[in-house]
Design an enzyme around this catalytic site. Sequence first.
Site, mmCIF file in Angstrom:
data_model
loop_
_atom_site.group_PDB
_atom_site.id
_atom_site.type_symbol
_atom_site.label_atom_id
_atom_site.label_comp_id
_atom_site.label_asym_id
_atom_site.label_seq_id
_atom_site.Cartn_x
_atom_site.Cartn_y
_atom_site.Cartn_z
ATOM 1 N N HIS A 80 -0.423 9.194 6.222
ATOM 2 C CA HIS A 80 -0.818 9.421 4.582
ATOM 3 C C HIS A 80 -1.354 10.906 3.805
ATOM 4 O O HIS A 80 -0.923 10.206 3.094
ATOM 5 C CB HIS A 80 -2.552 9.497 5.080
ATOM 6 N N CYS A 122 14.828 -5.807 -0.430
ATOM 7 C CA CYS A 122 13.368 -5.114 -0.628
ATOM 8 C C CYS A 122 13.844 -4.049 0.351
ATOM 9 O O CYS A 122 11.929 -3.341 0.547
ATOM 10 C CB CYS A 122 12.516 -6.364 -0.125
ATOM 11 N N ASP A 124 14.883 -3.777 8.826
ATOM 12 C CA ASP A 124 14.471 -3.892 10.284
ATOM 13 C C ASP A 124 15.694 -4.717 10.628
ATOM 14 O O ASP A 124 16.104 -5.079 11.577
ATOM 15 C CB ASP A 124 12.829 -5.399 10.582
ATOM 16 N N GLU A 131 15.037 -10.407 8.260
ATOM 17 C CA GLU A 131 15.825 -8.929 8.586
ATOM 18 C C GLU A 131 15.754 -9.315 10.269
ATOM 19 O O GLU A 131 15.125 -8.492 11.188
ATOM 20 C CB GLU A 131 14.021 -8.312 8.116
HETATM 21 C C1 PEP Z 1 12.139 -4.799 6.414
HETATM 22 O O1 PEP Z 1 11.908 -4.498 7.000
HETATM 23 O O2 PEP Z 1 13.153 -4.140 5.039
HETATM 24 C C2 PEP Z 1 10.853 -4.984 5.129
HETATM 25 C C3 PEP Z 1 11.326 -4.835 3.995
HETATM 26 O O3 PEP Z 1 9.906 -4.816 5.487
HETATM 27 P P1 PEP Z 1 9.065 -3.944 6.471
HETATM 28 O O4 PEP Z 1 9.784 -2.522 6.210
HETATM 29 O O5 PEP Z 1 7.452 -4.084 6.150
HETATM 30 O O6 PEP Z 1 9.548 -4.041 7.346
HETATM 31 MG MG MG Z 2 10.710 -5.867 7.917
#
Ligand code: PEP
Ligand code: MG
Length: 563
Positions: free
Chosen positions: A187, A499, A452, A428
């Site tokens: 946080h 992303c 991931d 992912e």
């Molecule tokens: C990822 O795995 O790259 C992703 C964007 O999702 P998170 O980081 O929420 O697992």
């Molecule tokens: Mg992910």
Amino acid sequence: MLKGIPVSPGYAIAKILKYQDYHFDQTKTVIEFPEQEILRYDKAINDSVSQLKSLKTANMHTLDEETLHIFDAHIAIATDPELIDRVKQLIRAEQCGLSYALSKTVNTYVQLFDQMSDEYLKSRASDLLDVKNRILKNALHIPVIELDQINEPVILCVYELSATQIAQIDQQYVLGCISEIGGKTSHGAIIARQIGLPAIVGIPNLMTEIKDGEYVIIDAFEGHVIKDFDQATERIYQDKIFTDEKKKANLKRLSGQPTILKDNVEIKLLANIGSSKDLKYLTDHKADGVGLFRTELMYLDRTSLPSESELFEDYKAVLSFFKEKPVTIRTLDIGGDKPLSYINFKPEYNPALGNRAIRLLFTKPELFKTQIRALLRASIFGNLQVMFPMVSTLEELFYIKETIEQCIADLANNNIPFKRFKIGIMIEIPAAAIIADQFAKHVDFFSIGTNDLIQYTFAADRTNPDVEYLYQPFHPVIARLIHGVVEAANQEKIPVSVCGEMAGHPIGAKLLIGLGIKTLSMTPISLLPIKSELMQSSYHDLHEQAKKALSASSEAEIVSYFI
Ligand code: PEP
Ligand code: MG
């Protein structure tokens, strides 16, 4: 020099203010009058609640709603009936003092949180400890030192950077923060990033290595704390501070401009957000849309499931803000290491490989149906794309589509207005990347989740510092996987974006574009620096370097092509 994890970029030069929380004696003492101890506890709770309320009022005009909410969360912890009940029972049953009873009870909760590998939930433990300390200080009449009393330039040095600490500081005087423990998603780190306060966490032995009052330089780009520096080093950092300020002012001019590479190729830069509350960070750093809306954040910080209408209102607010620009909402990524306290999850040996994200559709379908209905209804208000996390087989995708059709039929039968949305999957899991050509025939878009994808490709836990050496975003194996996904998407003429954190890194962004990705989604604070970096590059050059990257044999080799 001390080294840690940089969590909020920036430089600062100032003397250290060591803020040490009082360590309470937690040994068990037998007391004569338990009821008096309980009265002392009640009074300390009341005092703590009054302090937290006044802190909230004092900061009403300087902090945003989300940060102010932390004070409410602390009040809720202090007045939690279950916690109070357990502490009182212990005092009565064992005739023990408040310090022991409260610490023992709180520690049981803290251990539970600590065992979770999710950094977000882990950080709840620090809120509990914060509240415990406040109550005990009040009970023992130890003055609670308020950080908002600091009135000279300092770098705050703490064992753990807590959310309330950051919320109390005046940035005119506190120029940076460093802490011994903590992670990128605790946080305190999140708030430091939001308010632009340079911060470094996870510095081993910080509290013993550093003295109160000594002058240090913090480089929160690299995660360095420089002690005993000479004049020349100080001058170098003064220059860096000056250049950094200038860079920030210059970057603002790029806000709202399209991202056009030197050879006229346009790149879309989108934002990663967690709820409609994050829209405020997009006024300065304008985005071409949302590439990842992590919807689980709205489920984590509460005690019961959000209703369909709460979800609908939040999604509607984001879609209305972006109007015709695309907003990609990801369905819930909970379970496994992100359990919800108010839902029964079976314990798992390997949570990262367990029943999380879309896999829950099969065991808890109602959770998804509520979300899909809210999404279909909100879809009317903008340009919605919905994507599903952790998909690894075509059967899962078909089941998802079937569930969406059931929700559509349900809304139609009840004359509830809705609009269909585009359907995509996150790539992912290596399995999905390898059969991307087959997935591409059945979806409207791909979004590559590199966070991931890297963890599962190298079988290296993304939260474990001991295997961090294996977590290599710029390794040729990742470049090859992404290249394959781009080819599969191009074959079926569907868009593909990235992303994961890699998209918001200067080298990552350039490598990805070279591999053929034209849409990148990142944390709002990275939008302008990445835009500036890209505008000085040409697609042709990046593409040539990326081609070489595919046959490189190490991460270092690829990095050398892009710096
Ligand atoms: C990822 O795995 O790259 C992703 C964007 O999702 P998170 O980081 O929420 O697992
Ligand atoms: Mg992910």
